[in-house]
Design a protein around this motif. Structure first.
Motif, PDB file in Angstrom:
ATOM      1  N   SER A 300       0.838  -1.193   0.000  1.00  0.00           N
ATOM      2  CA  SER A 300       0.000   0.000   0.000  1.00  0.00           C
ATOM      3  C   SER A 300       0.874   1.244   0.000  1.00  0.00           C
ATOM      4  CB  SER A 300      -0.911   0.030   1.231  1.00  0.00           C
ATOM      5  OG  SER A 300      -1.767  -1.081   1.260  1.00  0.00           O
ATOM      6  N   ALA A 301       0.307   2.315  -0.510  1.00  0.00           N
ATOM      7  CA  ALA A 301       0.981   3.615  -0.436  1.00  0.00           C
ATOM      8  C   ALA A 301       0.506   4.331   0.818  1.00  0.00           C
ATOM      9  CB  ALA A 301       0.657   4.449  -1.667  1.00  0.00           C
ATOM     10  N   SER A 462      -4.196   0.559  -9.408  1.00  0.00           N
ATOM     11  CA  SER A 462      -3.963   0.884  -8.001  1.00  0.00           C
ATOM     12  C   SER A 462      -2.742   0.137  -7.465  1.00  0.00           C
ATOM     13  CB  SER A 462      -5.198   0.523  -7.180  1.00  0.00           C
ATOM     14  OG  SER A 462      -4.943   0.657  -5.808  1.00  0.00           O
ATOM     15  N   GLU A 463      -2.639  -1.156  -7.789  1.00  0.00           N
ATOM     16  CA  GLU A 463      -1.514  -1.944  -7.281  1.00  0.00           C
ATOM     17  C   GLU A 463      -0.193  -1.458  -7.861  1.00  0.00           C
ATOM     18  OE1 GLU A 463      -0.361  -6.611  -6.431  1.00  0.00           O
ATOM     19  OE2 GLU A 463      -2.310  -6.089  -7.269  1.00  0.00           O
ATOM     20  N   SER A 465       0.382   1.685  -9.048  1.00  0.00           N
ATOM     21  CA  SER A 465       0.639   3.057  -8.611  1.00  0.00           C
ATOM     22  C   SER A 465       1.025   3.141  -7.141  1.00  0.00           C
ATOM     23  CB  SER A 465      -0.604   3.927  -8.847  1.00  0.00           C
ATOM     24  OG  SER A 465      -0.961   3.943 -10.202  1.00  0.00           O
ATOM     25  N   TYR A 466       0.397   2.278  -6.318  1.00  0.00           N
ATOM     26  CA  TYR A 466       0.577   2.395  -4.873  1.00  0.00           C
ATOM     27  C   TYR A 466       1.565   1.388  -4.301  1.00  0.00           C
ATOM     28  CZ  TYR A 466      -3.612   5.353  -4.891  1.00  0.00           C
ATOM     29  OH  TYR A 466      -4.518   6.353  -5.109  1.00  0.00           O
ATOM     30  N   HIS A 658       5.377   9.975  -1.280  1.00  0.00           N
ATOM     31  CA  HIS A 658       4.665   9.042  -0.410  1.00  0.00           C
ATOM     32  C   HIS A 658       5.603   7.908  -0.034  1.00  0.00           C
ATOM     33  CE1 HIS A 658       4.004   7.322  -4.471  1.00  0.00           C
ATOM     34  NE2 HIS A 658       4.006   6.149  -3.851  1.00  0.00           N
ATOM     35  N   VAL A 660       5.868   3.464   0.598  1.00  0.00           N
ATOM     36  CA  VAL A 660       5.267   2.170   0.287  1.00  0.00           C
ATOM     37  C   VAL A 660       5.513   1.245   1.470  1.00  0.00           C
ATOM     38  CG1 VAL A 660       5.332   0.145  -1.217  1.00  0.00           C
ATOM     39  CG2 VAL A 660       5.528   2.430  -2.205  1.00  0.00           C
ATOM     40  N   SER A 686      -3.374   3.931   1.067  1.00  0.00           N
ATOM     41  CA  SER A 686      -4.169   3.908  -0.161  1.00  0.00           C
ATOM     42  C   SER A 686      -3.876   2.637  -0.953  1.00  0.00           C
ATOM     43  CB  SER A 686      -3.863   5.131  -1.037  1.00  0.00           C
ATOM     44  OG  SER A 686      -4.383   6.306  -0.468  1.00  0.00           O
ATOM     45  N   ASN A 687      -4.937   1.983  -1.376  1.00  0.00           N
ATOM     46  CA  ASN A 687      -4.903   0.912  -2.365  1.00  0.00           C
ATOM     47  C   ASN A 687      -6.325   0.765  -2.881  1.00  0.00           C
ATOM     48  OD1 ASN A 687      -6.339  -0.899  -0.547  1.00  0.00           O
ATOM     49  ND2 ASN A 687      -4.393  -1.141   0.523  1.00  0.00           N
ATOM     50  N   GLU A 691      -9.747   2.591  -1.171  1.00  0.00           N
ATOM     51  CA  GLU A 691     -10.494   3.604  -1.915  1.00  0.00           C
ATOM     52  C   GLU A 691     -11.939   3.146  -2.140  1.00  0.00           C
ATOM     53  OE1 GLU A 691      -9.088   6.472  -2.350  1.00  0.00           O
ATOM     54  OE2 GLU A 691      -7.292   5.615  -1.465  1.00  0.00           O
TER      55      GLU A 691
END
Length: 838
Positions: A300-301, A462-463, A465-466, A658, A660, A686-687, A691
């Motif tokens: 996750s971010a 999402s996976e 990016s985060y 951010h 990880v 965030s993931n 969201e």
């Protein structure tokens, strides 16, 4: 034993029956004493009173110098356990135990360890050697009575009480029983209640006859109790776990339908109870965590945020922030944005699975190990090297690497080692490939040009990016070099407007139509703020008093446009509207007019003071608005001189976009900490799951008010089912309870039996309920998610807290369901259990 003026009466409906009317006599330490009389004469009552199975109204029984009247219920239990053996006309064997276990029960209650030899010896004395493993239901009446005798003698009691021991037997078997009792009477006192005068005369050492509650005759009425033997130490009863379990679970064998029905109904009720508990007791972070586990989210971010009453803003992360996160989450990989990404990437396919990386990070070997990653090659040793992920390696194999005018393609990740990438204008040699364990199989559909779902792509994006899958890993020195990355910005608040601030650097005056008011240190604002800045300025009245010719010059073009849009006044009337509103009623912006006036009249205005209030800390230093620029293309709204920027940045700025984090290292407590919003600065994970759940939060909260009442209703119904089952179980075991009480079993050990039964029922109900809850939870969550979300969200199901509450509720009330009936019946006498008055 001395019996002194013993009186006992019963109440039958409205009538009082006197069973014993002042009975007195002494008994020896051994011998066979018969008590004869017709039915109703009081002989069985006398036996029950002497053995402590029943109480008496007045008089006394003195045994070895101790009054039975003075004994507590617990002491009477110990008296029966230690000194008394019982032989009942109805045998009173426990059918769920075999022969050996029935006999062993008397020894178990005394805590005897060496049981096998004593059981074998007792069976040999009653001519039933080798019957230890026989079922009670397989025995004849005579054999059952002999087993009852063996149970009574195995613990070597001082007194044996026999109530009509031959009443249910044929004459031959009855005679053998009396012969056996006669043999035993040579060592101990045997008191036999019988109506068989012939056997009494034949076998008895003494015969006492009762009539209408009084002693009618006594063959040794002049006997006076001699000095008693030394009193035997009373033994408190004990109940081995195995015996307690076997007795407690007998209802399962004899009433399987009821057990199955109870478990099934309770399973349904408790499953609904658990379902209704979910939205009530599980907070949003718990739902997020459960859903992440189901979807296998591993990375996750973590963003740094600041919340106000109206908005939430992201802040850049400082190194000290990262160290704090590491202390909770184990690993926190810092991430920075790069401006251009890989510039010599070949033609990127339109297939959505392949995304060019635009994020920098740095990682160590220990972090690779903690994250569960693996490394091929080596980590960057200096600023000229870079490590890519296995996902990026697949991308490079697919797209190729541009070298000069040619695109070179490679077949394996190993071939990419040593190749050169151009990132943000700098050359980097690929030194290693980090496998970040991306599960590419679940995204296989995205490698097709068509046919993939938007939901799957959203999850994949999402996976990527985060997570750590799409990062470019550089050397630590290169990562710390801020000049290697795009200029950073920090969020500030200028009056009522939240903006970002960046360094001015080389502001192109011509390109952005810059209007500079001063050379002092300060900030440039977009021209959209000019009217707001000028209104209230000390020279604003001077601006208003410019000649009509000036205003006609500045407003002429806009006046003509206003006329076309329906304005009917004079030009003087038009430019008066400029002072009243930023956008007049005819859609003409006043900002452009102000900007033109300001550019031509800069000498009228000194740099304007502007308070910049940070969202992160109290930063209220006044800075100068040294000018304005005319462009909407810049990413930052506020451009600051280096000195001003550094001052702001030193207090509120960070260096990372951010972090990880890995879920397996983070754990539930840290996850909850980083998903719980609070006022001021916070960190938010965030993931795609988080969201999605946030988007459904209002709906989940709305469920709580309804589910609260449902949970109470289902809990009440479920508890009633359990209590009823346990109450029936206790009631049906009244005869077993009487037998155990006659053997000297204490109330505590009775409770132990039924508590074990309750625990087993509770565990069965709990196991079934968890299965039902999981099935129902999956179905309802799938429906809820299909209506309000794009991916499956575990809104309902067996979360840890719900499971704990469910387990606690079931077990507590299963146990209470056993204890309450036993506690209610605690004042009953053993004979009341045997006579099934409960």
């Amino acid at each position: 034993m001395r019996i002194d003026k013993l009186v006992k009466s019963y109440r039958l409906k409205s009538e009082v029956v006197e069973a014993l009317k002042g009975v007195s006599f002494d008994l020896p330490d051994k011998g066979m004493v018969f008590i004869l009389g017709k039915s109703g004469c009081g002989k069985s009552t006398l036996l029950n009173v002497l053995s402590g199975l029943d109480s008496f109204d007045s008089g006394d029984i003195i045994y070895k110098g101790k009054s039975l009247k003075s004994l507590t219920k617990q002491e009477l239990d110990s008296y029966r356990n230690t000194c008394c053996g019982f032989i009942f006309q109805e045998y009173n064997l426990i059918p769920e135990l075999n022969v050996g276990e029935n006999i062993s029960l008397a020894l178990d209650l005394q805590g005897e360890k060496d049981k096998e030899s004593k059981i074998s010896e007792a069976l040999k004395r009653v001519d039933l050697a080798g019957y230890e493993n026989r079922k009670v239901t397989e025995l004849s009446g005579g054999q059952k009575q002999r087993i009852a005798i063996a149970r009574s003698i195995v613990k070597d009691p001082e007194i044996i009480f026999a109530d009509e021991p031959s009443g249910a037997l044929d004459s031959e078997t009855g005679a053998s029983v009396f012969s056996l009792l006669k043999e035993l009477s040579s060592e101990k006192l045997v008191i036999v209640v019988s109506h068989d005068r012939e056997s009494a005369i034949k076998y008895g050492d003494r015969v006492i006859e009762l009539s209408d509650g009084r002693v009618l005759s006594d063959t040794d009425k002049d006997y006076i109790e001699k000095e008693s033997k030394k009193e035997q130490k009373a033994i408190r009863s004990k109940m081995p776990l195995r015996s307690a379990l076997k007795i407690g679970c007998s209802n399962f064998k004899y009433h399987p339908i009821r057990l199955i029905a109870t478990v099934f109904l309770a399973m349904i009720a408790f499953s609904f109870f658990g379902i209704s508990l979910n939205p009530v007791v599980d907070d949003i972070s718990t739902i997020m965590y459960s859903t992440m586990e189901k979807h296998g989210v591993e990375q996750s971010a973590l963003f740094k945020q600041i919340e106000t009453d109206e908005y939430t803003y992201s802040l850049l992360v400082k190194e000290q922030d990262r160290q704090e996160v590491i202390s909770r989450a184990g690993v926190a990989l810092a991430v920075k944005y790069c401006e251009s990404g890989i510039e010599n990437l070949g033609t990127l396919s339109e297939i959505p699975y392949y995304v060019s990386p635009q994020l920098f990070s740095c990682i160590s070997l220990s972090e690779i190990d903690k994250c569960g990653f693996s490394l091929r090659g080596s980590l960057p040793k200096d600023n000229s090297e870079i490590a890519i992920t296995s996902y990026t390696a697949e991308l490079l194999i697919k797209s190729g690497i541009v070298v000069g005018n040619e695109t070179l393609f490679y077949n394996t990740p190993q071939e990419l080692l040593g190749k050169v990438l151009v990132v943000d204008g700098k050359l980097y040699t690929i030194s290693g490939i980090i496998d970040t364990k991306l599960d590419a199989y679940k995204y296989a559909d995205l490698k097709q040009a068509q046919g993939y779902s938007e939901a799957l792509y959203g999850r994949f994006a999402s996976e990527i990016s985060y997570g750590a899958h799409n990062l470019l890993y550089v050397n630590q020195n290169g990562f710390d070099d801020e000049s290697s990355f795009m200029p950073q910005s920090v969020v500030i608040r200028r009056d009522l407007f939240n903006q970002t601030v960046s360094k001015i650097e080389q502001l192109d005056v011509a390109k952005y139509n810059v209007c500079s008011l001063s050379n002092e240190d300060g900030i440039y604002l977009p021209k959209s703020y000019i009217a707001e800045s000028l209104v209230g300025h000390s020279n604003f009245d001077t601006l208003k008093n410019l000649s009509d010719e000036h205003w006609s010059l500045y407003c002429g073009e806009y006046y003509q446009q206003a006329l076309q849009n329906g304005f009917s006044g004079t030009i003087d009337a038009y430019y008066q509207t400029v002072f009243n509103t930023l956008t007049n009623s005819y859609g003409i912006s006043s900002v452009d007019i102000y900007y033109s006036v300001l550019s031509d009249n800069k000498e009228l205005f000194a740099p304007v003071d502007c308070s910049i209030e940070s969202l992160a800390i109290d930063y209220n230093k006044a800075v100068k608005i040294k000018g304005y620029y005319d462009s909407d293309s810049l990413s930052a709204s506020v451009l600051a001189d280096e000195a001003v920027y550094d001052d702001i940045y030193s207090q509120i700025g960070g260096i990372y976009s951010h972090l990880v984090v890995m879920q397996n290292l983070m754990g539930r407590s840290a996850f909850s900490y980083y998903t719980t919003s609070s006022s001021g600065i916070s960190y938010q994970l965030s993931n795609f799951v988080i969201e999605t759940v946030k988007g459904m939060e209002d709906k989940i909260i709305a469920l709580r008010s309804v589910m609260t009442y449902l949970s109470v209703a289902f809990a009440a119904f479920s508890i009633i089912l359990l209590l009823n089952f346990m109450l029936c179980s206790v009631t049906e075991k009244s005869n077993t309870i009487g037998i155990l009480k006659s053997l000297g079993c204490s109330n505590f050990n009775l409770i132990k039996i039924f508590v074990l039964e309750g625990l087993i029922v509770g565990v069965l109900v709990f196991g079934a309920s968890i299965g039902g809850l999981a099935l129902m939870g999956w179905f309802l969550s799938a429906y809820f998610s299909s209506v309000y979300g794009t991916v499956y969200v575990a809104v309902f199901g067996a979360s840890p807290l719900v499971t704990l509450i469910l387990f606690g509720t079931i077990i507590v009330f299963a146990v209470i369901g056993c204890i309450l009936p036993i506690a209610r019946l605690a004042n009953l006498k053993p004979m009341e259990y045997l006579n099934k008055v409960i």
